[in-house]
Design an enzyme around this catalytic site. Structure first.
Site, PDB file in Angstrom:
ATOM      1  N   ARG A  42      96.030  -5.453  55.519  1.00 13.60           N
ATOM      2  CA  ARG A  42      96.195  -4.405  54.507  1.00 13.60           C
ATOM      3  C   ARG A  42      96.777  -3.136  55.094  1.00 13.60           C
ATOM      4  NH1 ARG A  42      90.007  -4.447  53.205  1.00 13.60           N
ATOM      5  NH2 ARG A  42      90.225  -4.188  55.459  1.00 13.60           N
TER       6      ARG A  42
ATOM      7  N   LYS B 215      85.537 -16.217  66.141  1.00 13.11           N
ATOM      8  CA  LYS B 215      84.079 -16.339  66.162  1.00 13.11           C
ATOM      9  C   LYS B 215      83.465 -15.099  65.513  1.00 13.11           C
ATOM     10  CE  LYS B 215      82.214 -13.674  68.457  1.00 13.11           C
ATOM     11  NZ  LYS B 215      82.063 -12.206  68.782  1.00 13.11           N
TER      12      LYS B 215
HETATM   13  P1  NAP Z   1      88.501  -5.158  63.645  1.00 18.13           P
HETATM   14  O1  NAP Z   1      89.156  -4.398  64.748  1.00 18.13           O
HETATM   15  O2  NAP Z   1      87.645  -4.423  62.675  1.00 18.13           O
HETATM   16  O3  NAP Z   1      89.660  -5.950  62.900  1.00 18.13           O
HETATM   17  C1  NAP Z   1      89.463  -6.777  61.784  1.00 18.13           C
HETATM   18  C2  NAP Z   1      90.633  -6.575  60.824  1.00 18.13           C
HETATM   19  O4  NAP Z   1      90.409  -7.392  59.691  1.00 18.13           O
HETATM   20  C3  NAP Z   1      90.718  -5.156  60.318  1.00 18.13           C
HETATM   21  O5  NAP Z   1      91.558  -4.376  61.129  1.00 18.13           O
HETATM   22  C4  NAP Z   1      91.268  -5.325  58.911  1.00 18.13           C
HETATM   23  O6  NAP Z   1      92.683  -5.161  58.910  1.00 18.13           O
HETATM   24  C5  NAP Z   1      90.971  -6.770  58.530  1.00 18.13           C
HETATM   25  N1  NAP Z   1      90.019  -6.874  57.419  1.00 18.13           N
HETATM   26  C6  NAP Z   1      90.139  -7.685  56.345  1.00 18.13           C
HETATM   27  N2  NAP Z   1      89.106  -7.544  55.522  1.00 18.13           N
HETATM   28  C7  NAP Z   1      88.302  -6.627  56.062  1.00 18.13           C
HETATM   29  C8  NAP Z   1      87.062  -6.061  55.653  1.00 18.13           C
HETATM   30  N3  NAP Z   1      86.450  -6.421  54.504  1.00 18.13           N
HETATM   31  N4  NAP Z   1      86.494  -5.124  56.453  1.00 18.13           N
HETATM   32  C9  NAP Z   1      87.095  -4.749  57.609  1.00 18.13           C
HETATM   33  N5  NAP Z   1      88.280  -5.277  58.036  1.00 18.13           N
HETATM   34  C10 NAP Z   1      88.881  -6.201  57.256  1.00 18.13           C
HETATM   35  O7  NAP Z   1      87.582  -6.319  64.238  1.00 18.13           O
HETATM   36  P2  NAP Z   1      87.812  -7.179  65.571  1.00 18.13           P
HETATM   37  O8  NAP Z   1      87.097  -6.538  66.703  1.00 18.13           O
HETATM   38  O9  NAP Z   1      89.244  -7.512  65.742  1.00 18.13           O
HETATM   39  O10 NAP Z   1      86.951  -8.467  65.190  1.00 18.13           O
HETATM   40  C11 NAP Z   1      87.395  -9.398  64.225  1.00 18.13           C
HETATM   41  C12 NAP Z   1      86.718 -10.726  64.509  1.00 18.13           C
HETATM   42  O11 NAP Z   1      87.083 -11.146  65.834  1.00 18.13           O
HETATM   43  C13 NAP Z   1      85.189 -10.650  64.501  1.00 18.13           C
HETATM   44  O12 NAP Z   1      84.644 -11.808  63.950  1.00 18.13           O
HETATM   45  C14 NAP Z   1      84.816 -10.531  65.972  1.00 18.13           C
HETATM   46  O13 NAP Z   1      83.543 -11.062  66.255  1.00 18.13           O
HETATM   47  C15 NAP Z   1      85.914 -11.369  66.611  1.00 18.13           C
HETATM   48  N6  NAP Z   1      86.174 -11.020  68.006  1.00 18.13           N
HETATM   49  C16 NAP Z   1      86.295  -9.703  68.389  1.00 18.13           C
HETATM   50  C17 NAP Z   1      86.464  -9.401  69.738  1.00 18.13           C
HETATM   51  C18 NAP Z   1      86.634  -7.993  70.238  1.00 18.13           C
HETATM   52  O14 NAP Z   1      86.629  -7.777  71.460  1.00 18.13           O
HETATM   53  N7  NAP Z   1      86.800  -6.986  69.392  1.00 18.13           N
HETATM   54  C19 NAP Z   1      86.516 -10.427  70.684  1.00 18.13           C
HETATM   55  C20 NAP Z   1      86.465 -11.746  70.241  1.00 18.13           C
HETATM   56  C21 NAP Z   1      86.280 -12.018  68.911  1.00 18.13           C
HETATM   57  P3  NAP Z   1      93.424  -4.529  57.600  1.00 18.13           P
HETATM   58  O15 NAP Z   1      92.585  -3.341  57.200  1.00 18.13           O
HETATM   59  O16 NAP Z   1      94.778  -4.184  58.084  1.00 18.13           O
HETATM   60  O17 NAP Z   1      93.392  -5.621  56.570  1.00 18.13           O
END
Ligand code: NAP
Length: 306
Positions: free
Chosen positions: A35, A88
């Site tokens: 988004r 995950k």
């Molecule tokens: P993040 O930075 O918050 O990114 C998730 C993205 O998903 C957001 O930027 C958003 O992009 C989109 N999104 C779509 N629907 C959403 C909603 N309802 N609320 C919030 N965001 C929404 O999170 P992340 O750290 O990348 O983690 C995402 C997944 O990967 C999780 O399950 C996490 O456990 C896993 N993971 C994370 C890491 C890490 O180091 N961070 C490592 C391994 C796995 P838009 O707003 O552009 O749509």
């Protein structure tokens, strides 16, 4: 080449998925759906439905949004005939992941519930070393600073976001790979900040199927040195997996490890699954977390503010 689209261009998509796909011999990034973000030189859509409608030639999608919205996206992608890579945890509940596995089997597409920590360099060598040893006890310490690793991630504190189990489940994914047979949860303590709906710390008492005790301590209030360690005491020495599985010591001696990084290995595995028309959906780490929420003794602790 497998044409893949990434959904949810947040931290993990940018840090790991984009570089892993860029260097992959199997995948090419065809589109993104997010988004508020886009990647350079790739078709960008605001959401998955728009991407699926405009990109009929996509073969696969990687779903990198928070777990609470992943089931609906995965269902839509499977219905469109795409192979699906789930970040995950594979979902917010066990039942929704089972629903996805069933839907993928019926649609004859690959579903990969990824556990990136299982692909850390030390995990398979540790598993091989443990194979002929008797495990006497296991101690897991997964302590990190939430402000450093999850700044401003509101979803992680909401129901289904898992709180400290978001990193803790990585330890459980390694544990369930290392130990033969099912791991059983006996007791848990969960500490919830008074203003949040997910725990900031947890202690789990578990047992291997052979009866060896396992103690896991997860804490998000760690400042300074971070710890992502699993120590396994056996009848033939002590194994320590440190740095989230990327360092392996046996009786204190560092072991040489293969050089592959986690995400390139995950994508190579996804490509193999697609070629072999198989899925890989192991919910055992999520089941231990669900059991901790089911049976855990809850306490309230200081409010948490980012
Ligand atoms: P993040 O930075 O918050 O990114 C998730 C993205 O998903 C957001 O930027 C958003 O992009 C989109 N999104 C779509 N629907 C959403 C909603 N309802 N609320 C919030 N965001 C929404 O999170 P992340 O750290 O990348 O983690 C995402 C997944 O990967 C999780 O399950 C996490 O456990 C896993 N993971 C994370 C890491 C890490 O180091 N961070 C490592 C391994 C796995 P838009 O707003 O552009 O749509």
């Amino acid at each position: 080449m497998i044409r893949i689209g990434i959904v949810g261009l947040g931290k993990i998509a940018r840090d790991q998925h984009l570089p892993a796909i860029a260097e992959s011999a199997d995948f090419v990034l065809a589109a993104t759906a997010s988004r508020n973000a886009r990647a350079e030189d790739v078709a960008a859509y605001a959401d998955l439905d728009a991407m699926l409608a405009a990109e009929p030639d996509l073969h696969a999608v990687a779903l990198c949004q928070p777990p609470q919205v992943r089931h609906a996206a995965a269902r839509a992608a499977i219905a469109a005939g795409k192979h699906v890579f789930l970040e995950k945890p594979p979902g917010a509940t066990l039942s929704e992941v089972e629903d996805l596995a069933d839907a993928a089997a019926q649609a004859r597409v690959t579903l990969f519930a990824s556990w990136h920590s299982r692909f850390a360099a030390g995990v398979e060598p540790a598993r091989a070393w443990l194979a002929d040893k008797a495990i006497e006890r296991i101690a897991i310490e997964w302590k990190e600073d939430v402000r450093q690793w999850h700044p401003g991630q509101d979803w992680i504190w909401q129901p289904g976001g898992l709180g400290v189990f978001d990193p803790g489940i990585n330890a459980l994914s390694i544990l369930t790979r290392l130990v033969p047979g099912p791991v059983r949860l006996e007791e848990a303590q969960l500490a919830f900040p008074e203003n949040r709906e997910a725990p900031i710390a947890a202690t789990l008492a578990m047992r291997t199927s052979a009866g060896a005790p396992i103690c896991a301590t997860f804490d998000w209030r760690q400042t300074g040195r971070q710890s992502w360690n699993i120590e396994v005491k056996t009848d033939a020495g002590v194994l320590l997996l440190a740095d989230g599985g990327n360092t392996l010591l046996i009786d204190g001696a560092a072991q040489a490890l293969p050089g592959e990084a986690e995400y390139p290995s995950l994508y190579a595995h996804f490509a193999r699954l697609i070629a072999e028309r198989r899925s890989d959906v192991d919910v055992s780490p999520l089941r231990l977390v669900a059991d901790a929420f089911l049976t855990g003794r809850r306490s309230s602790t200081d409010a948490f503010h980012d």
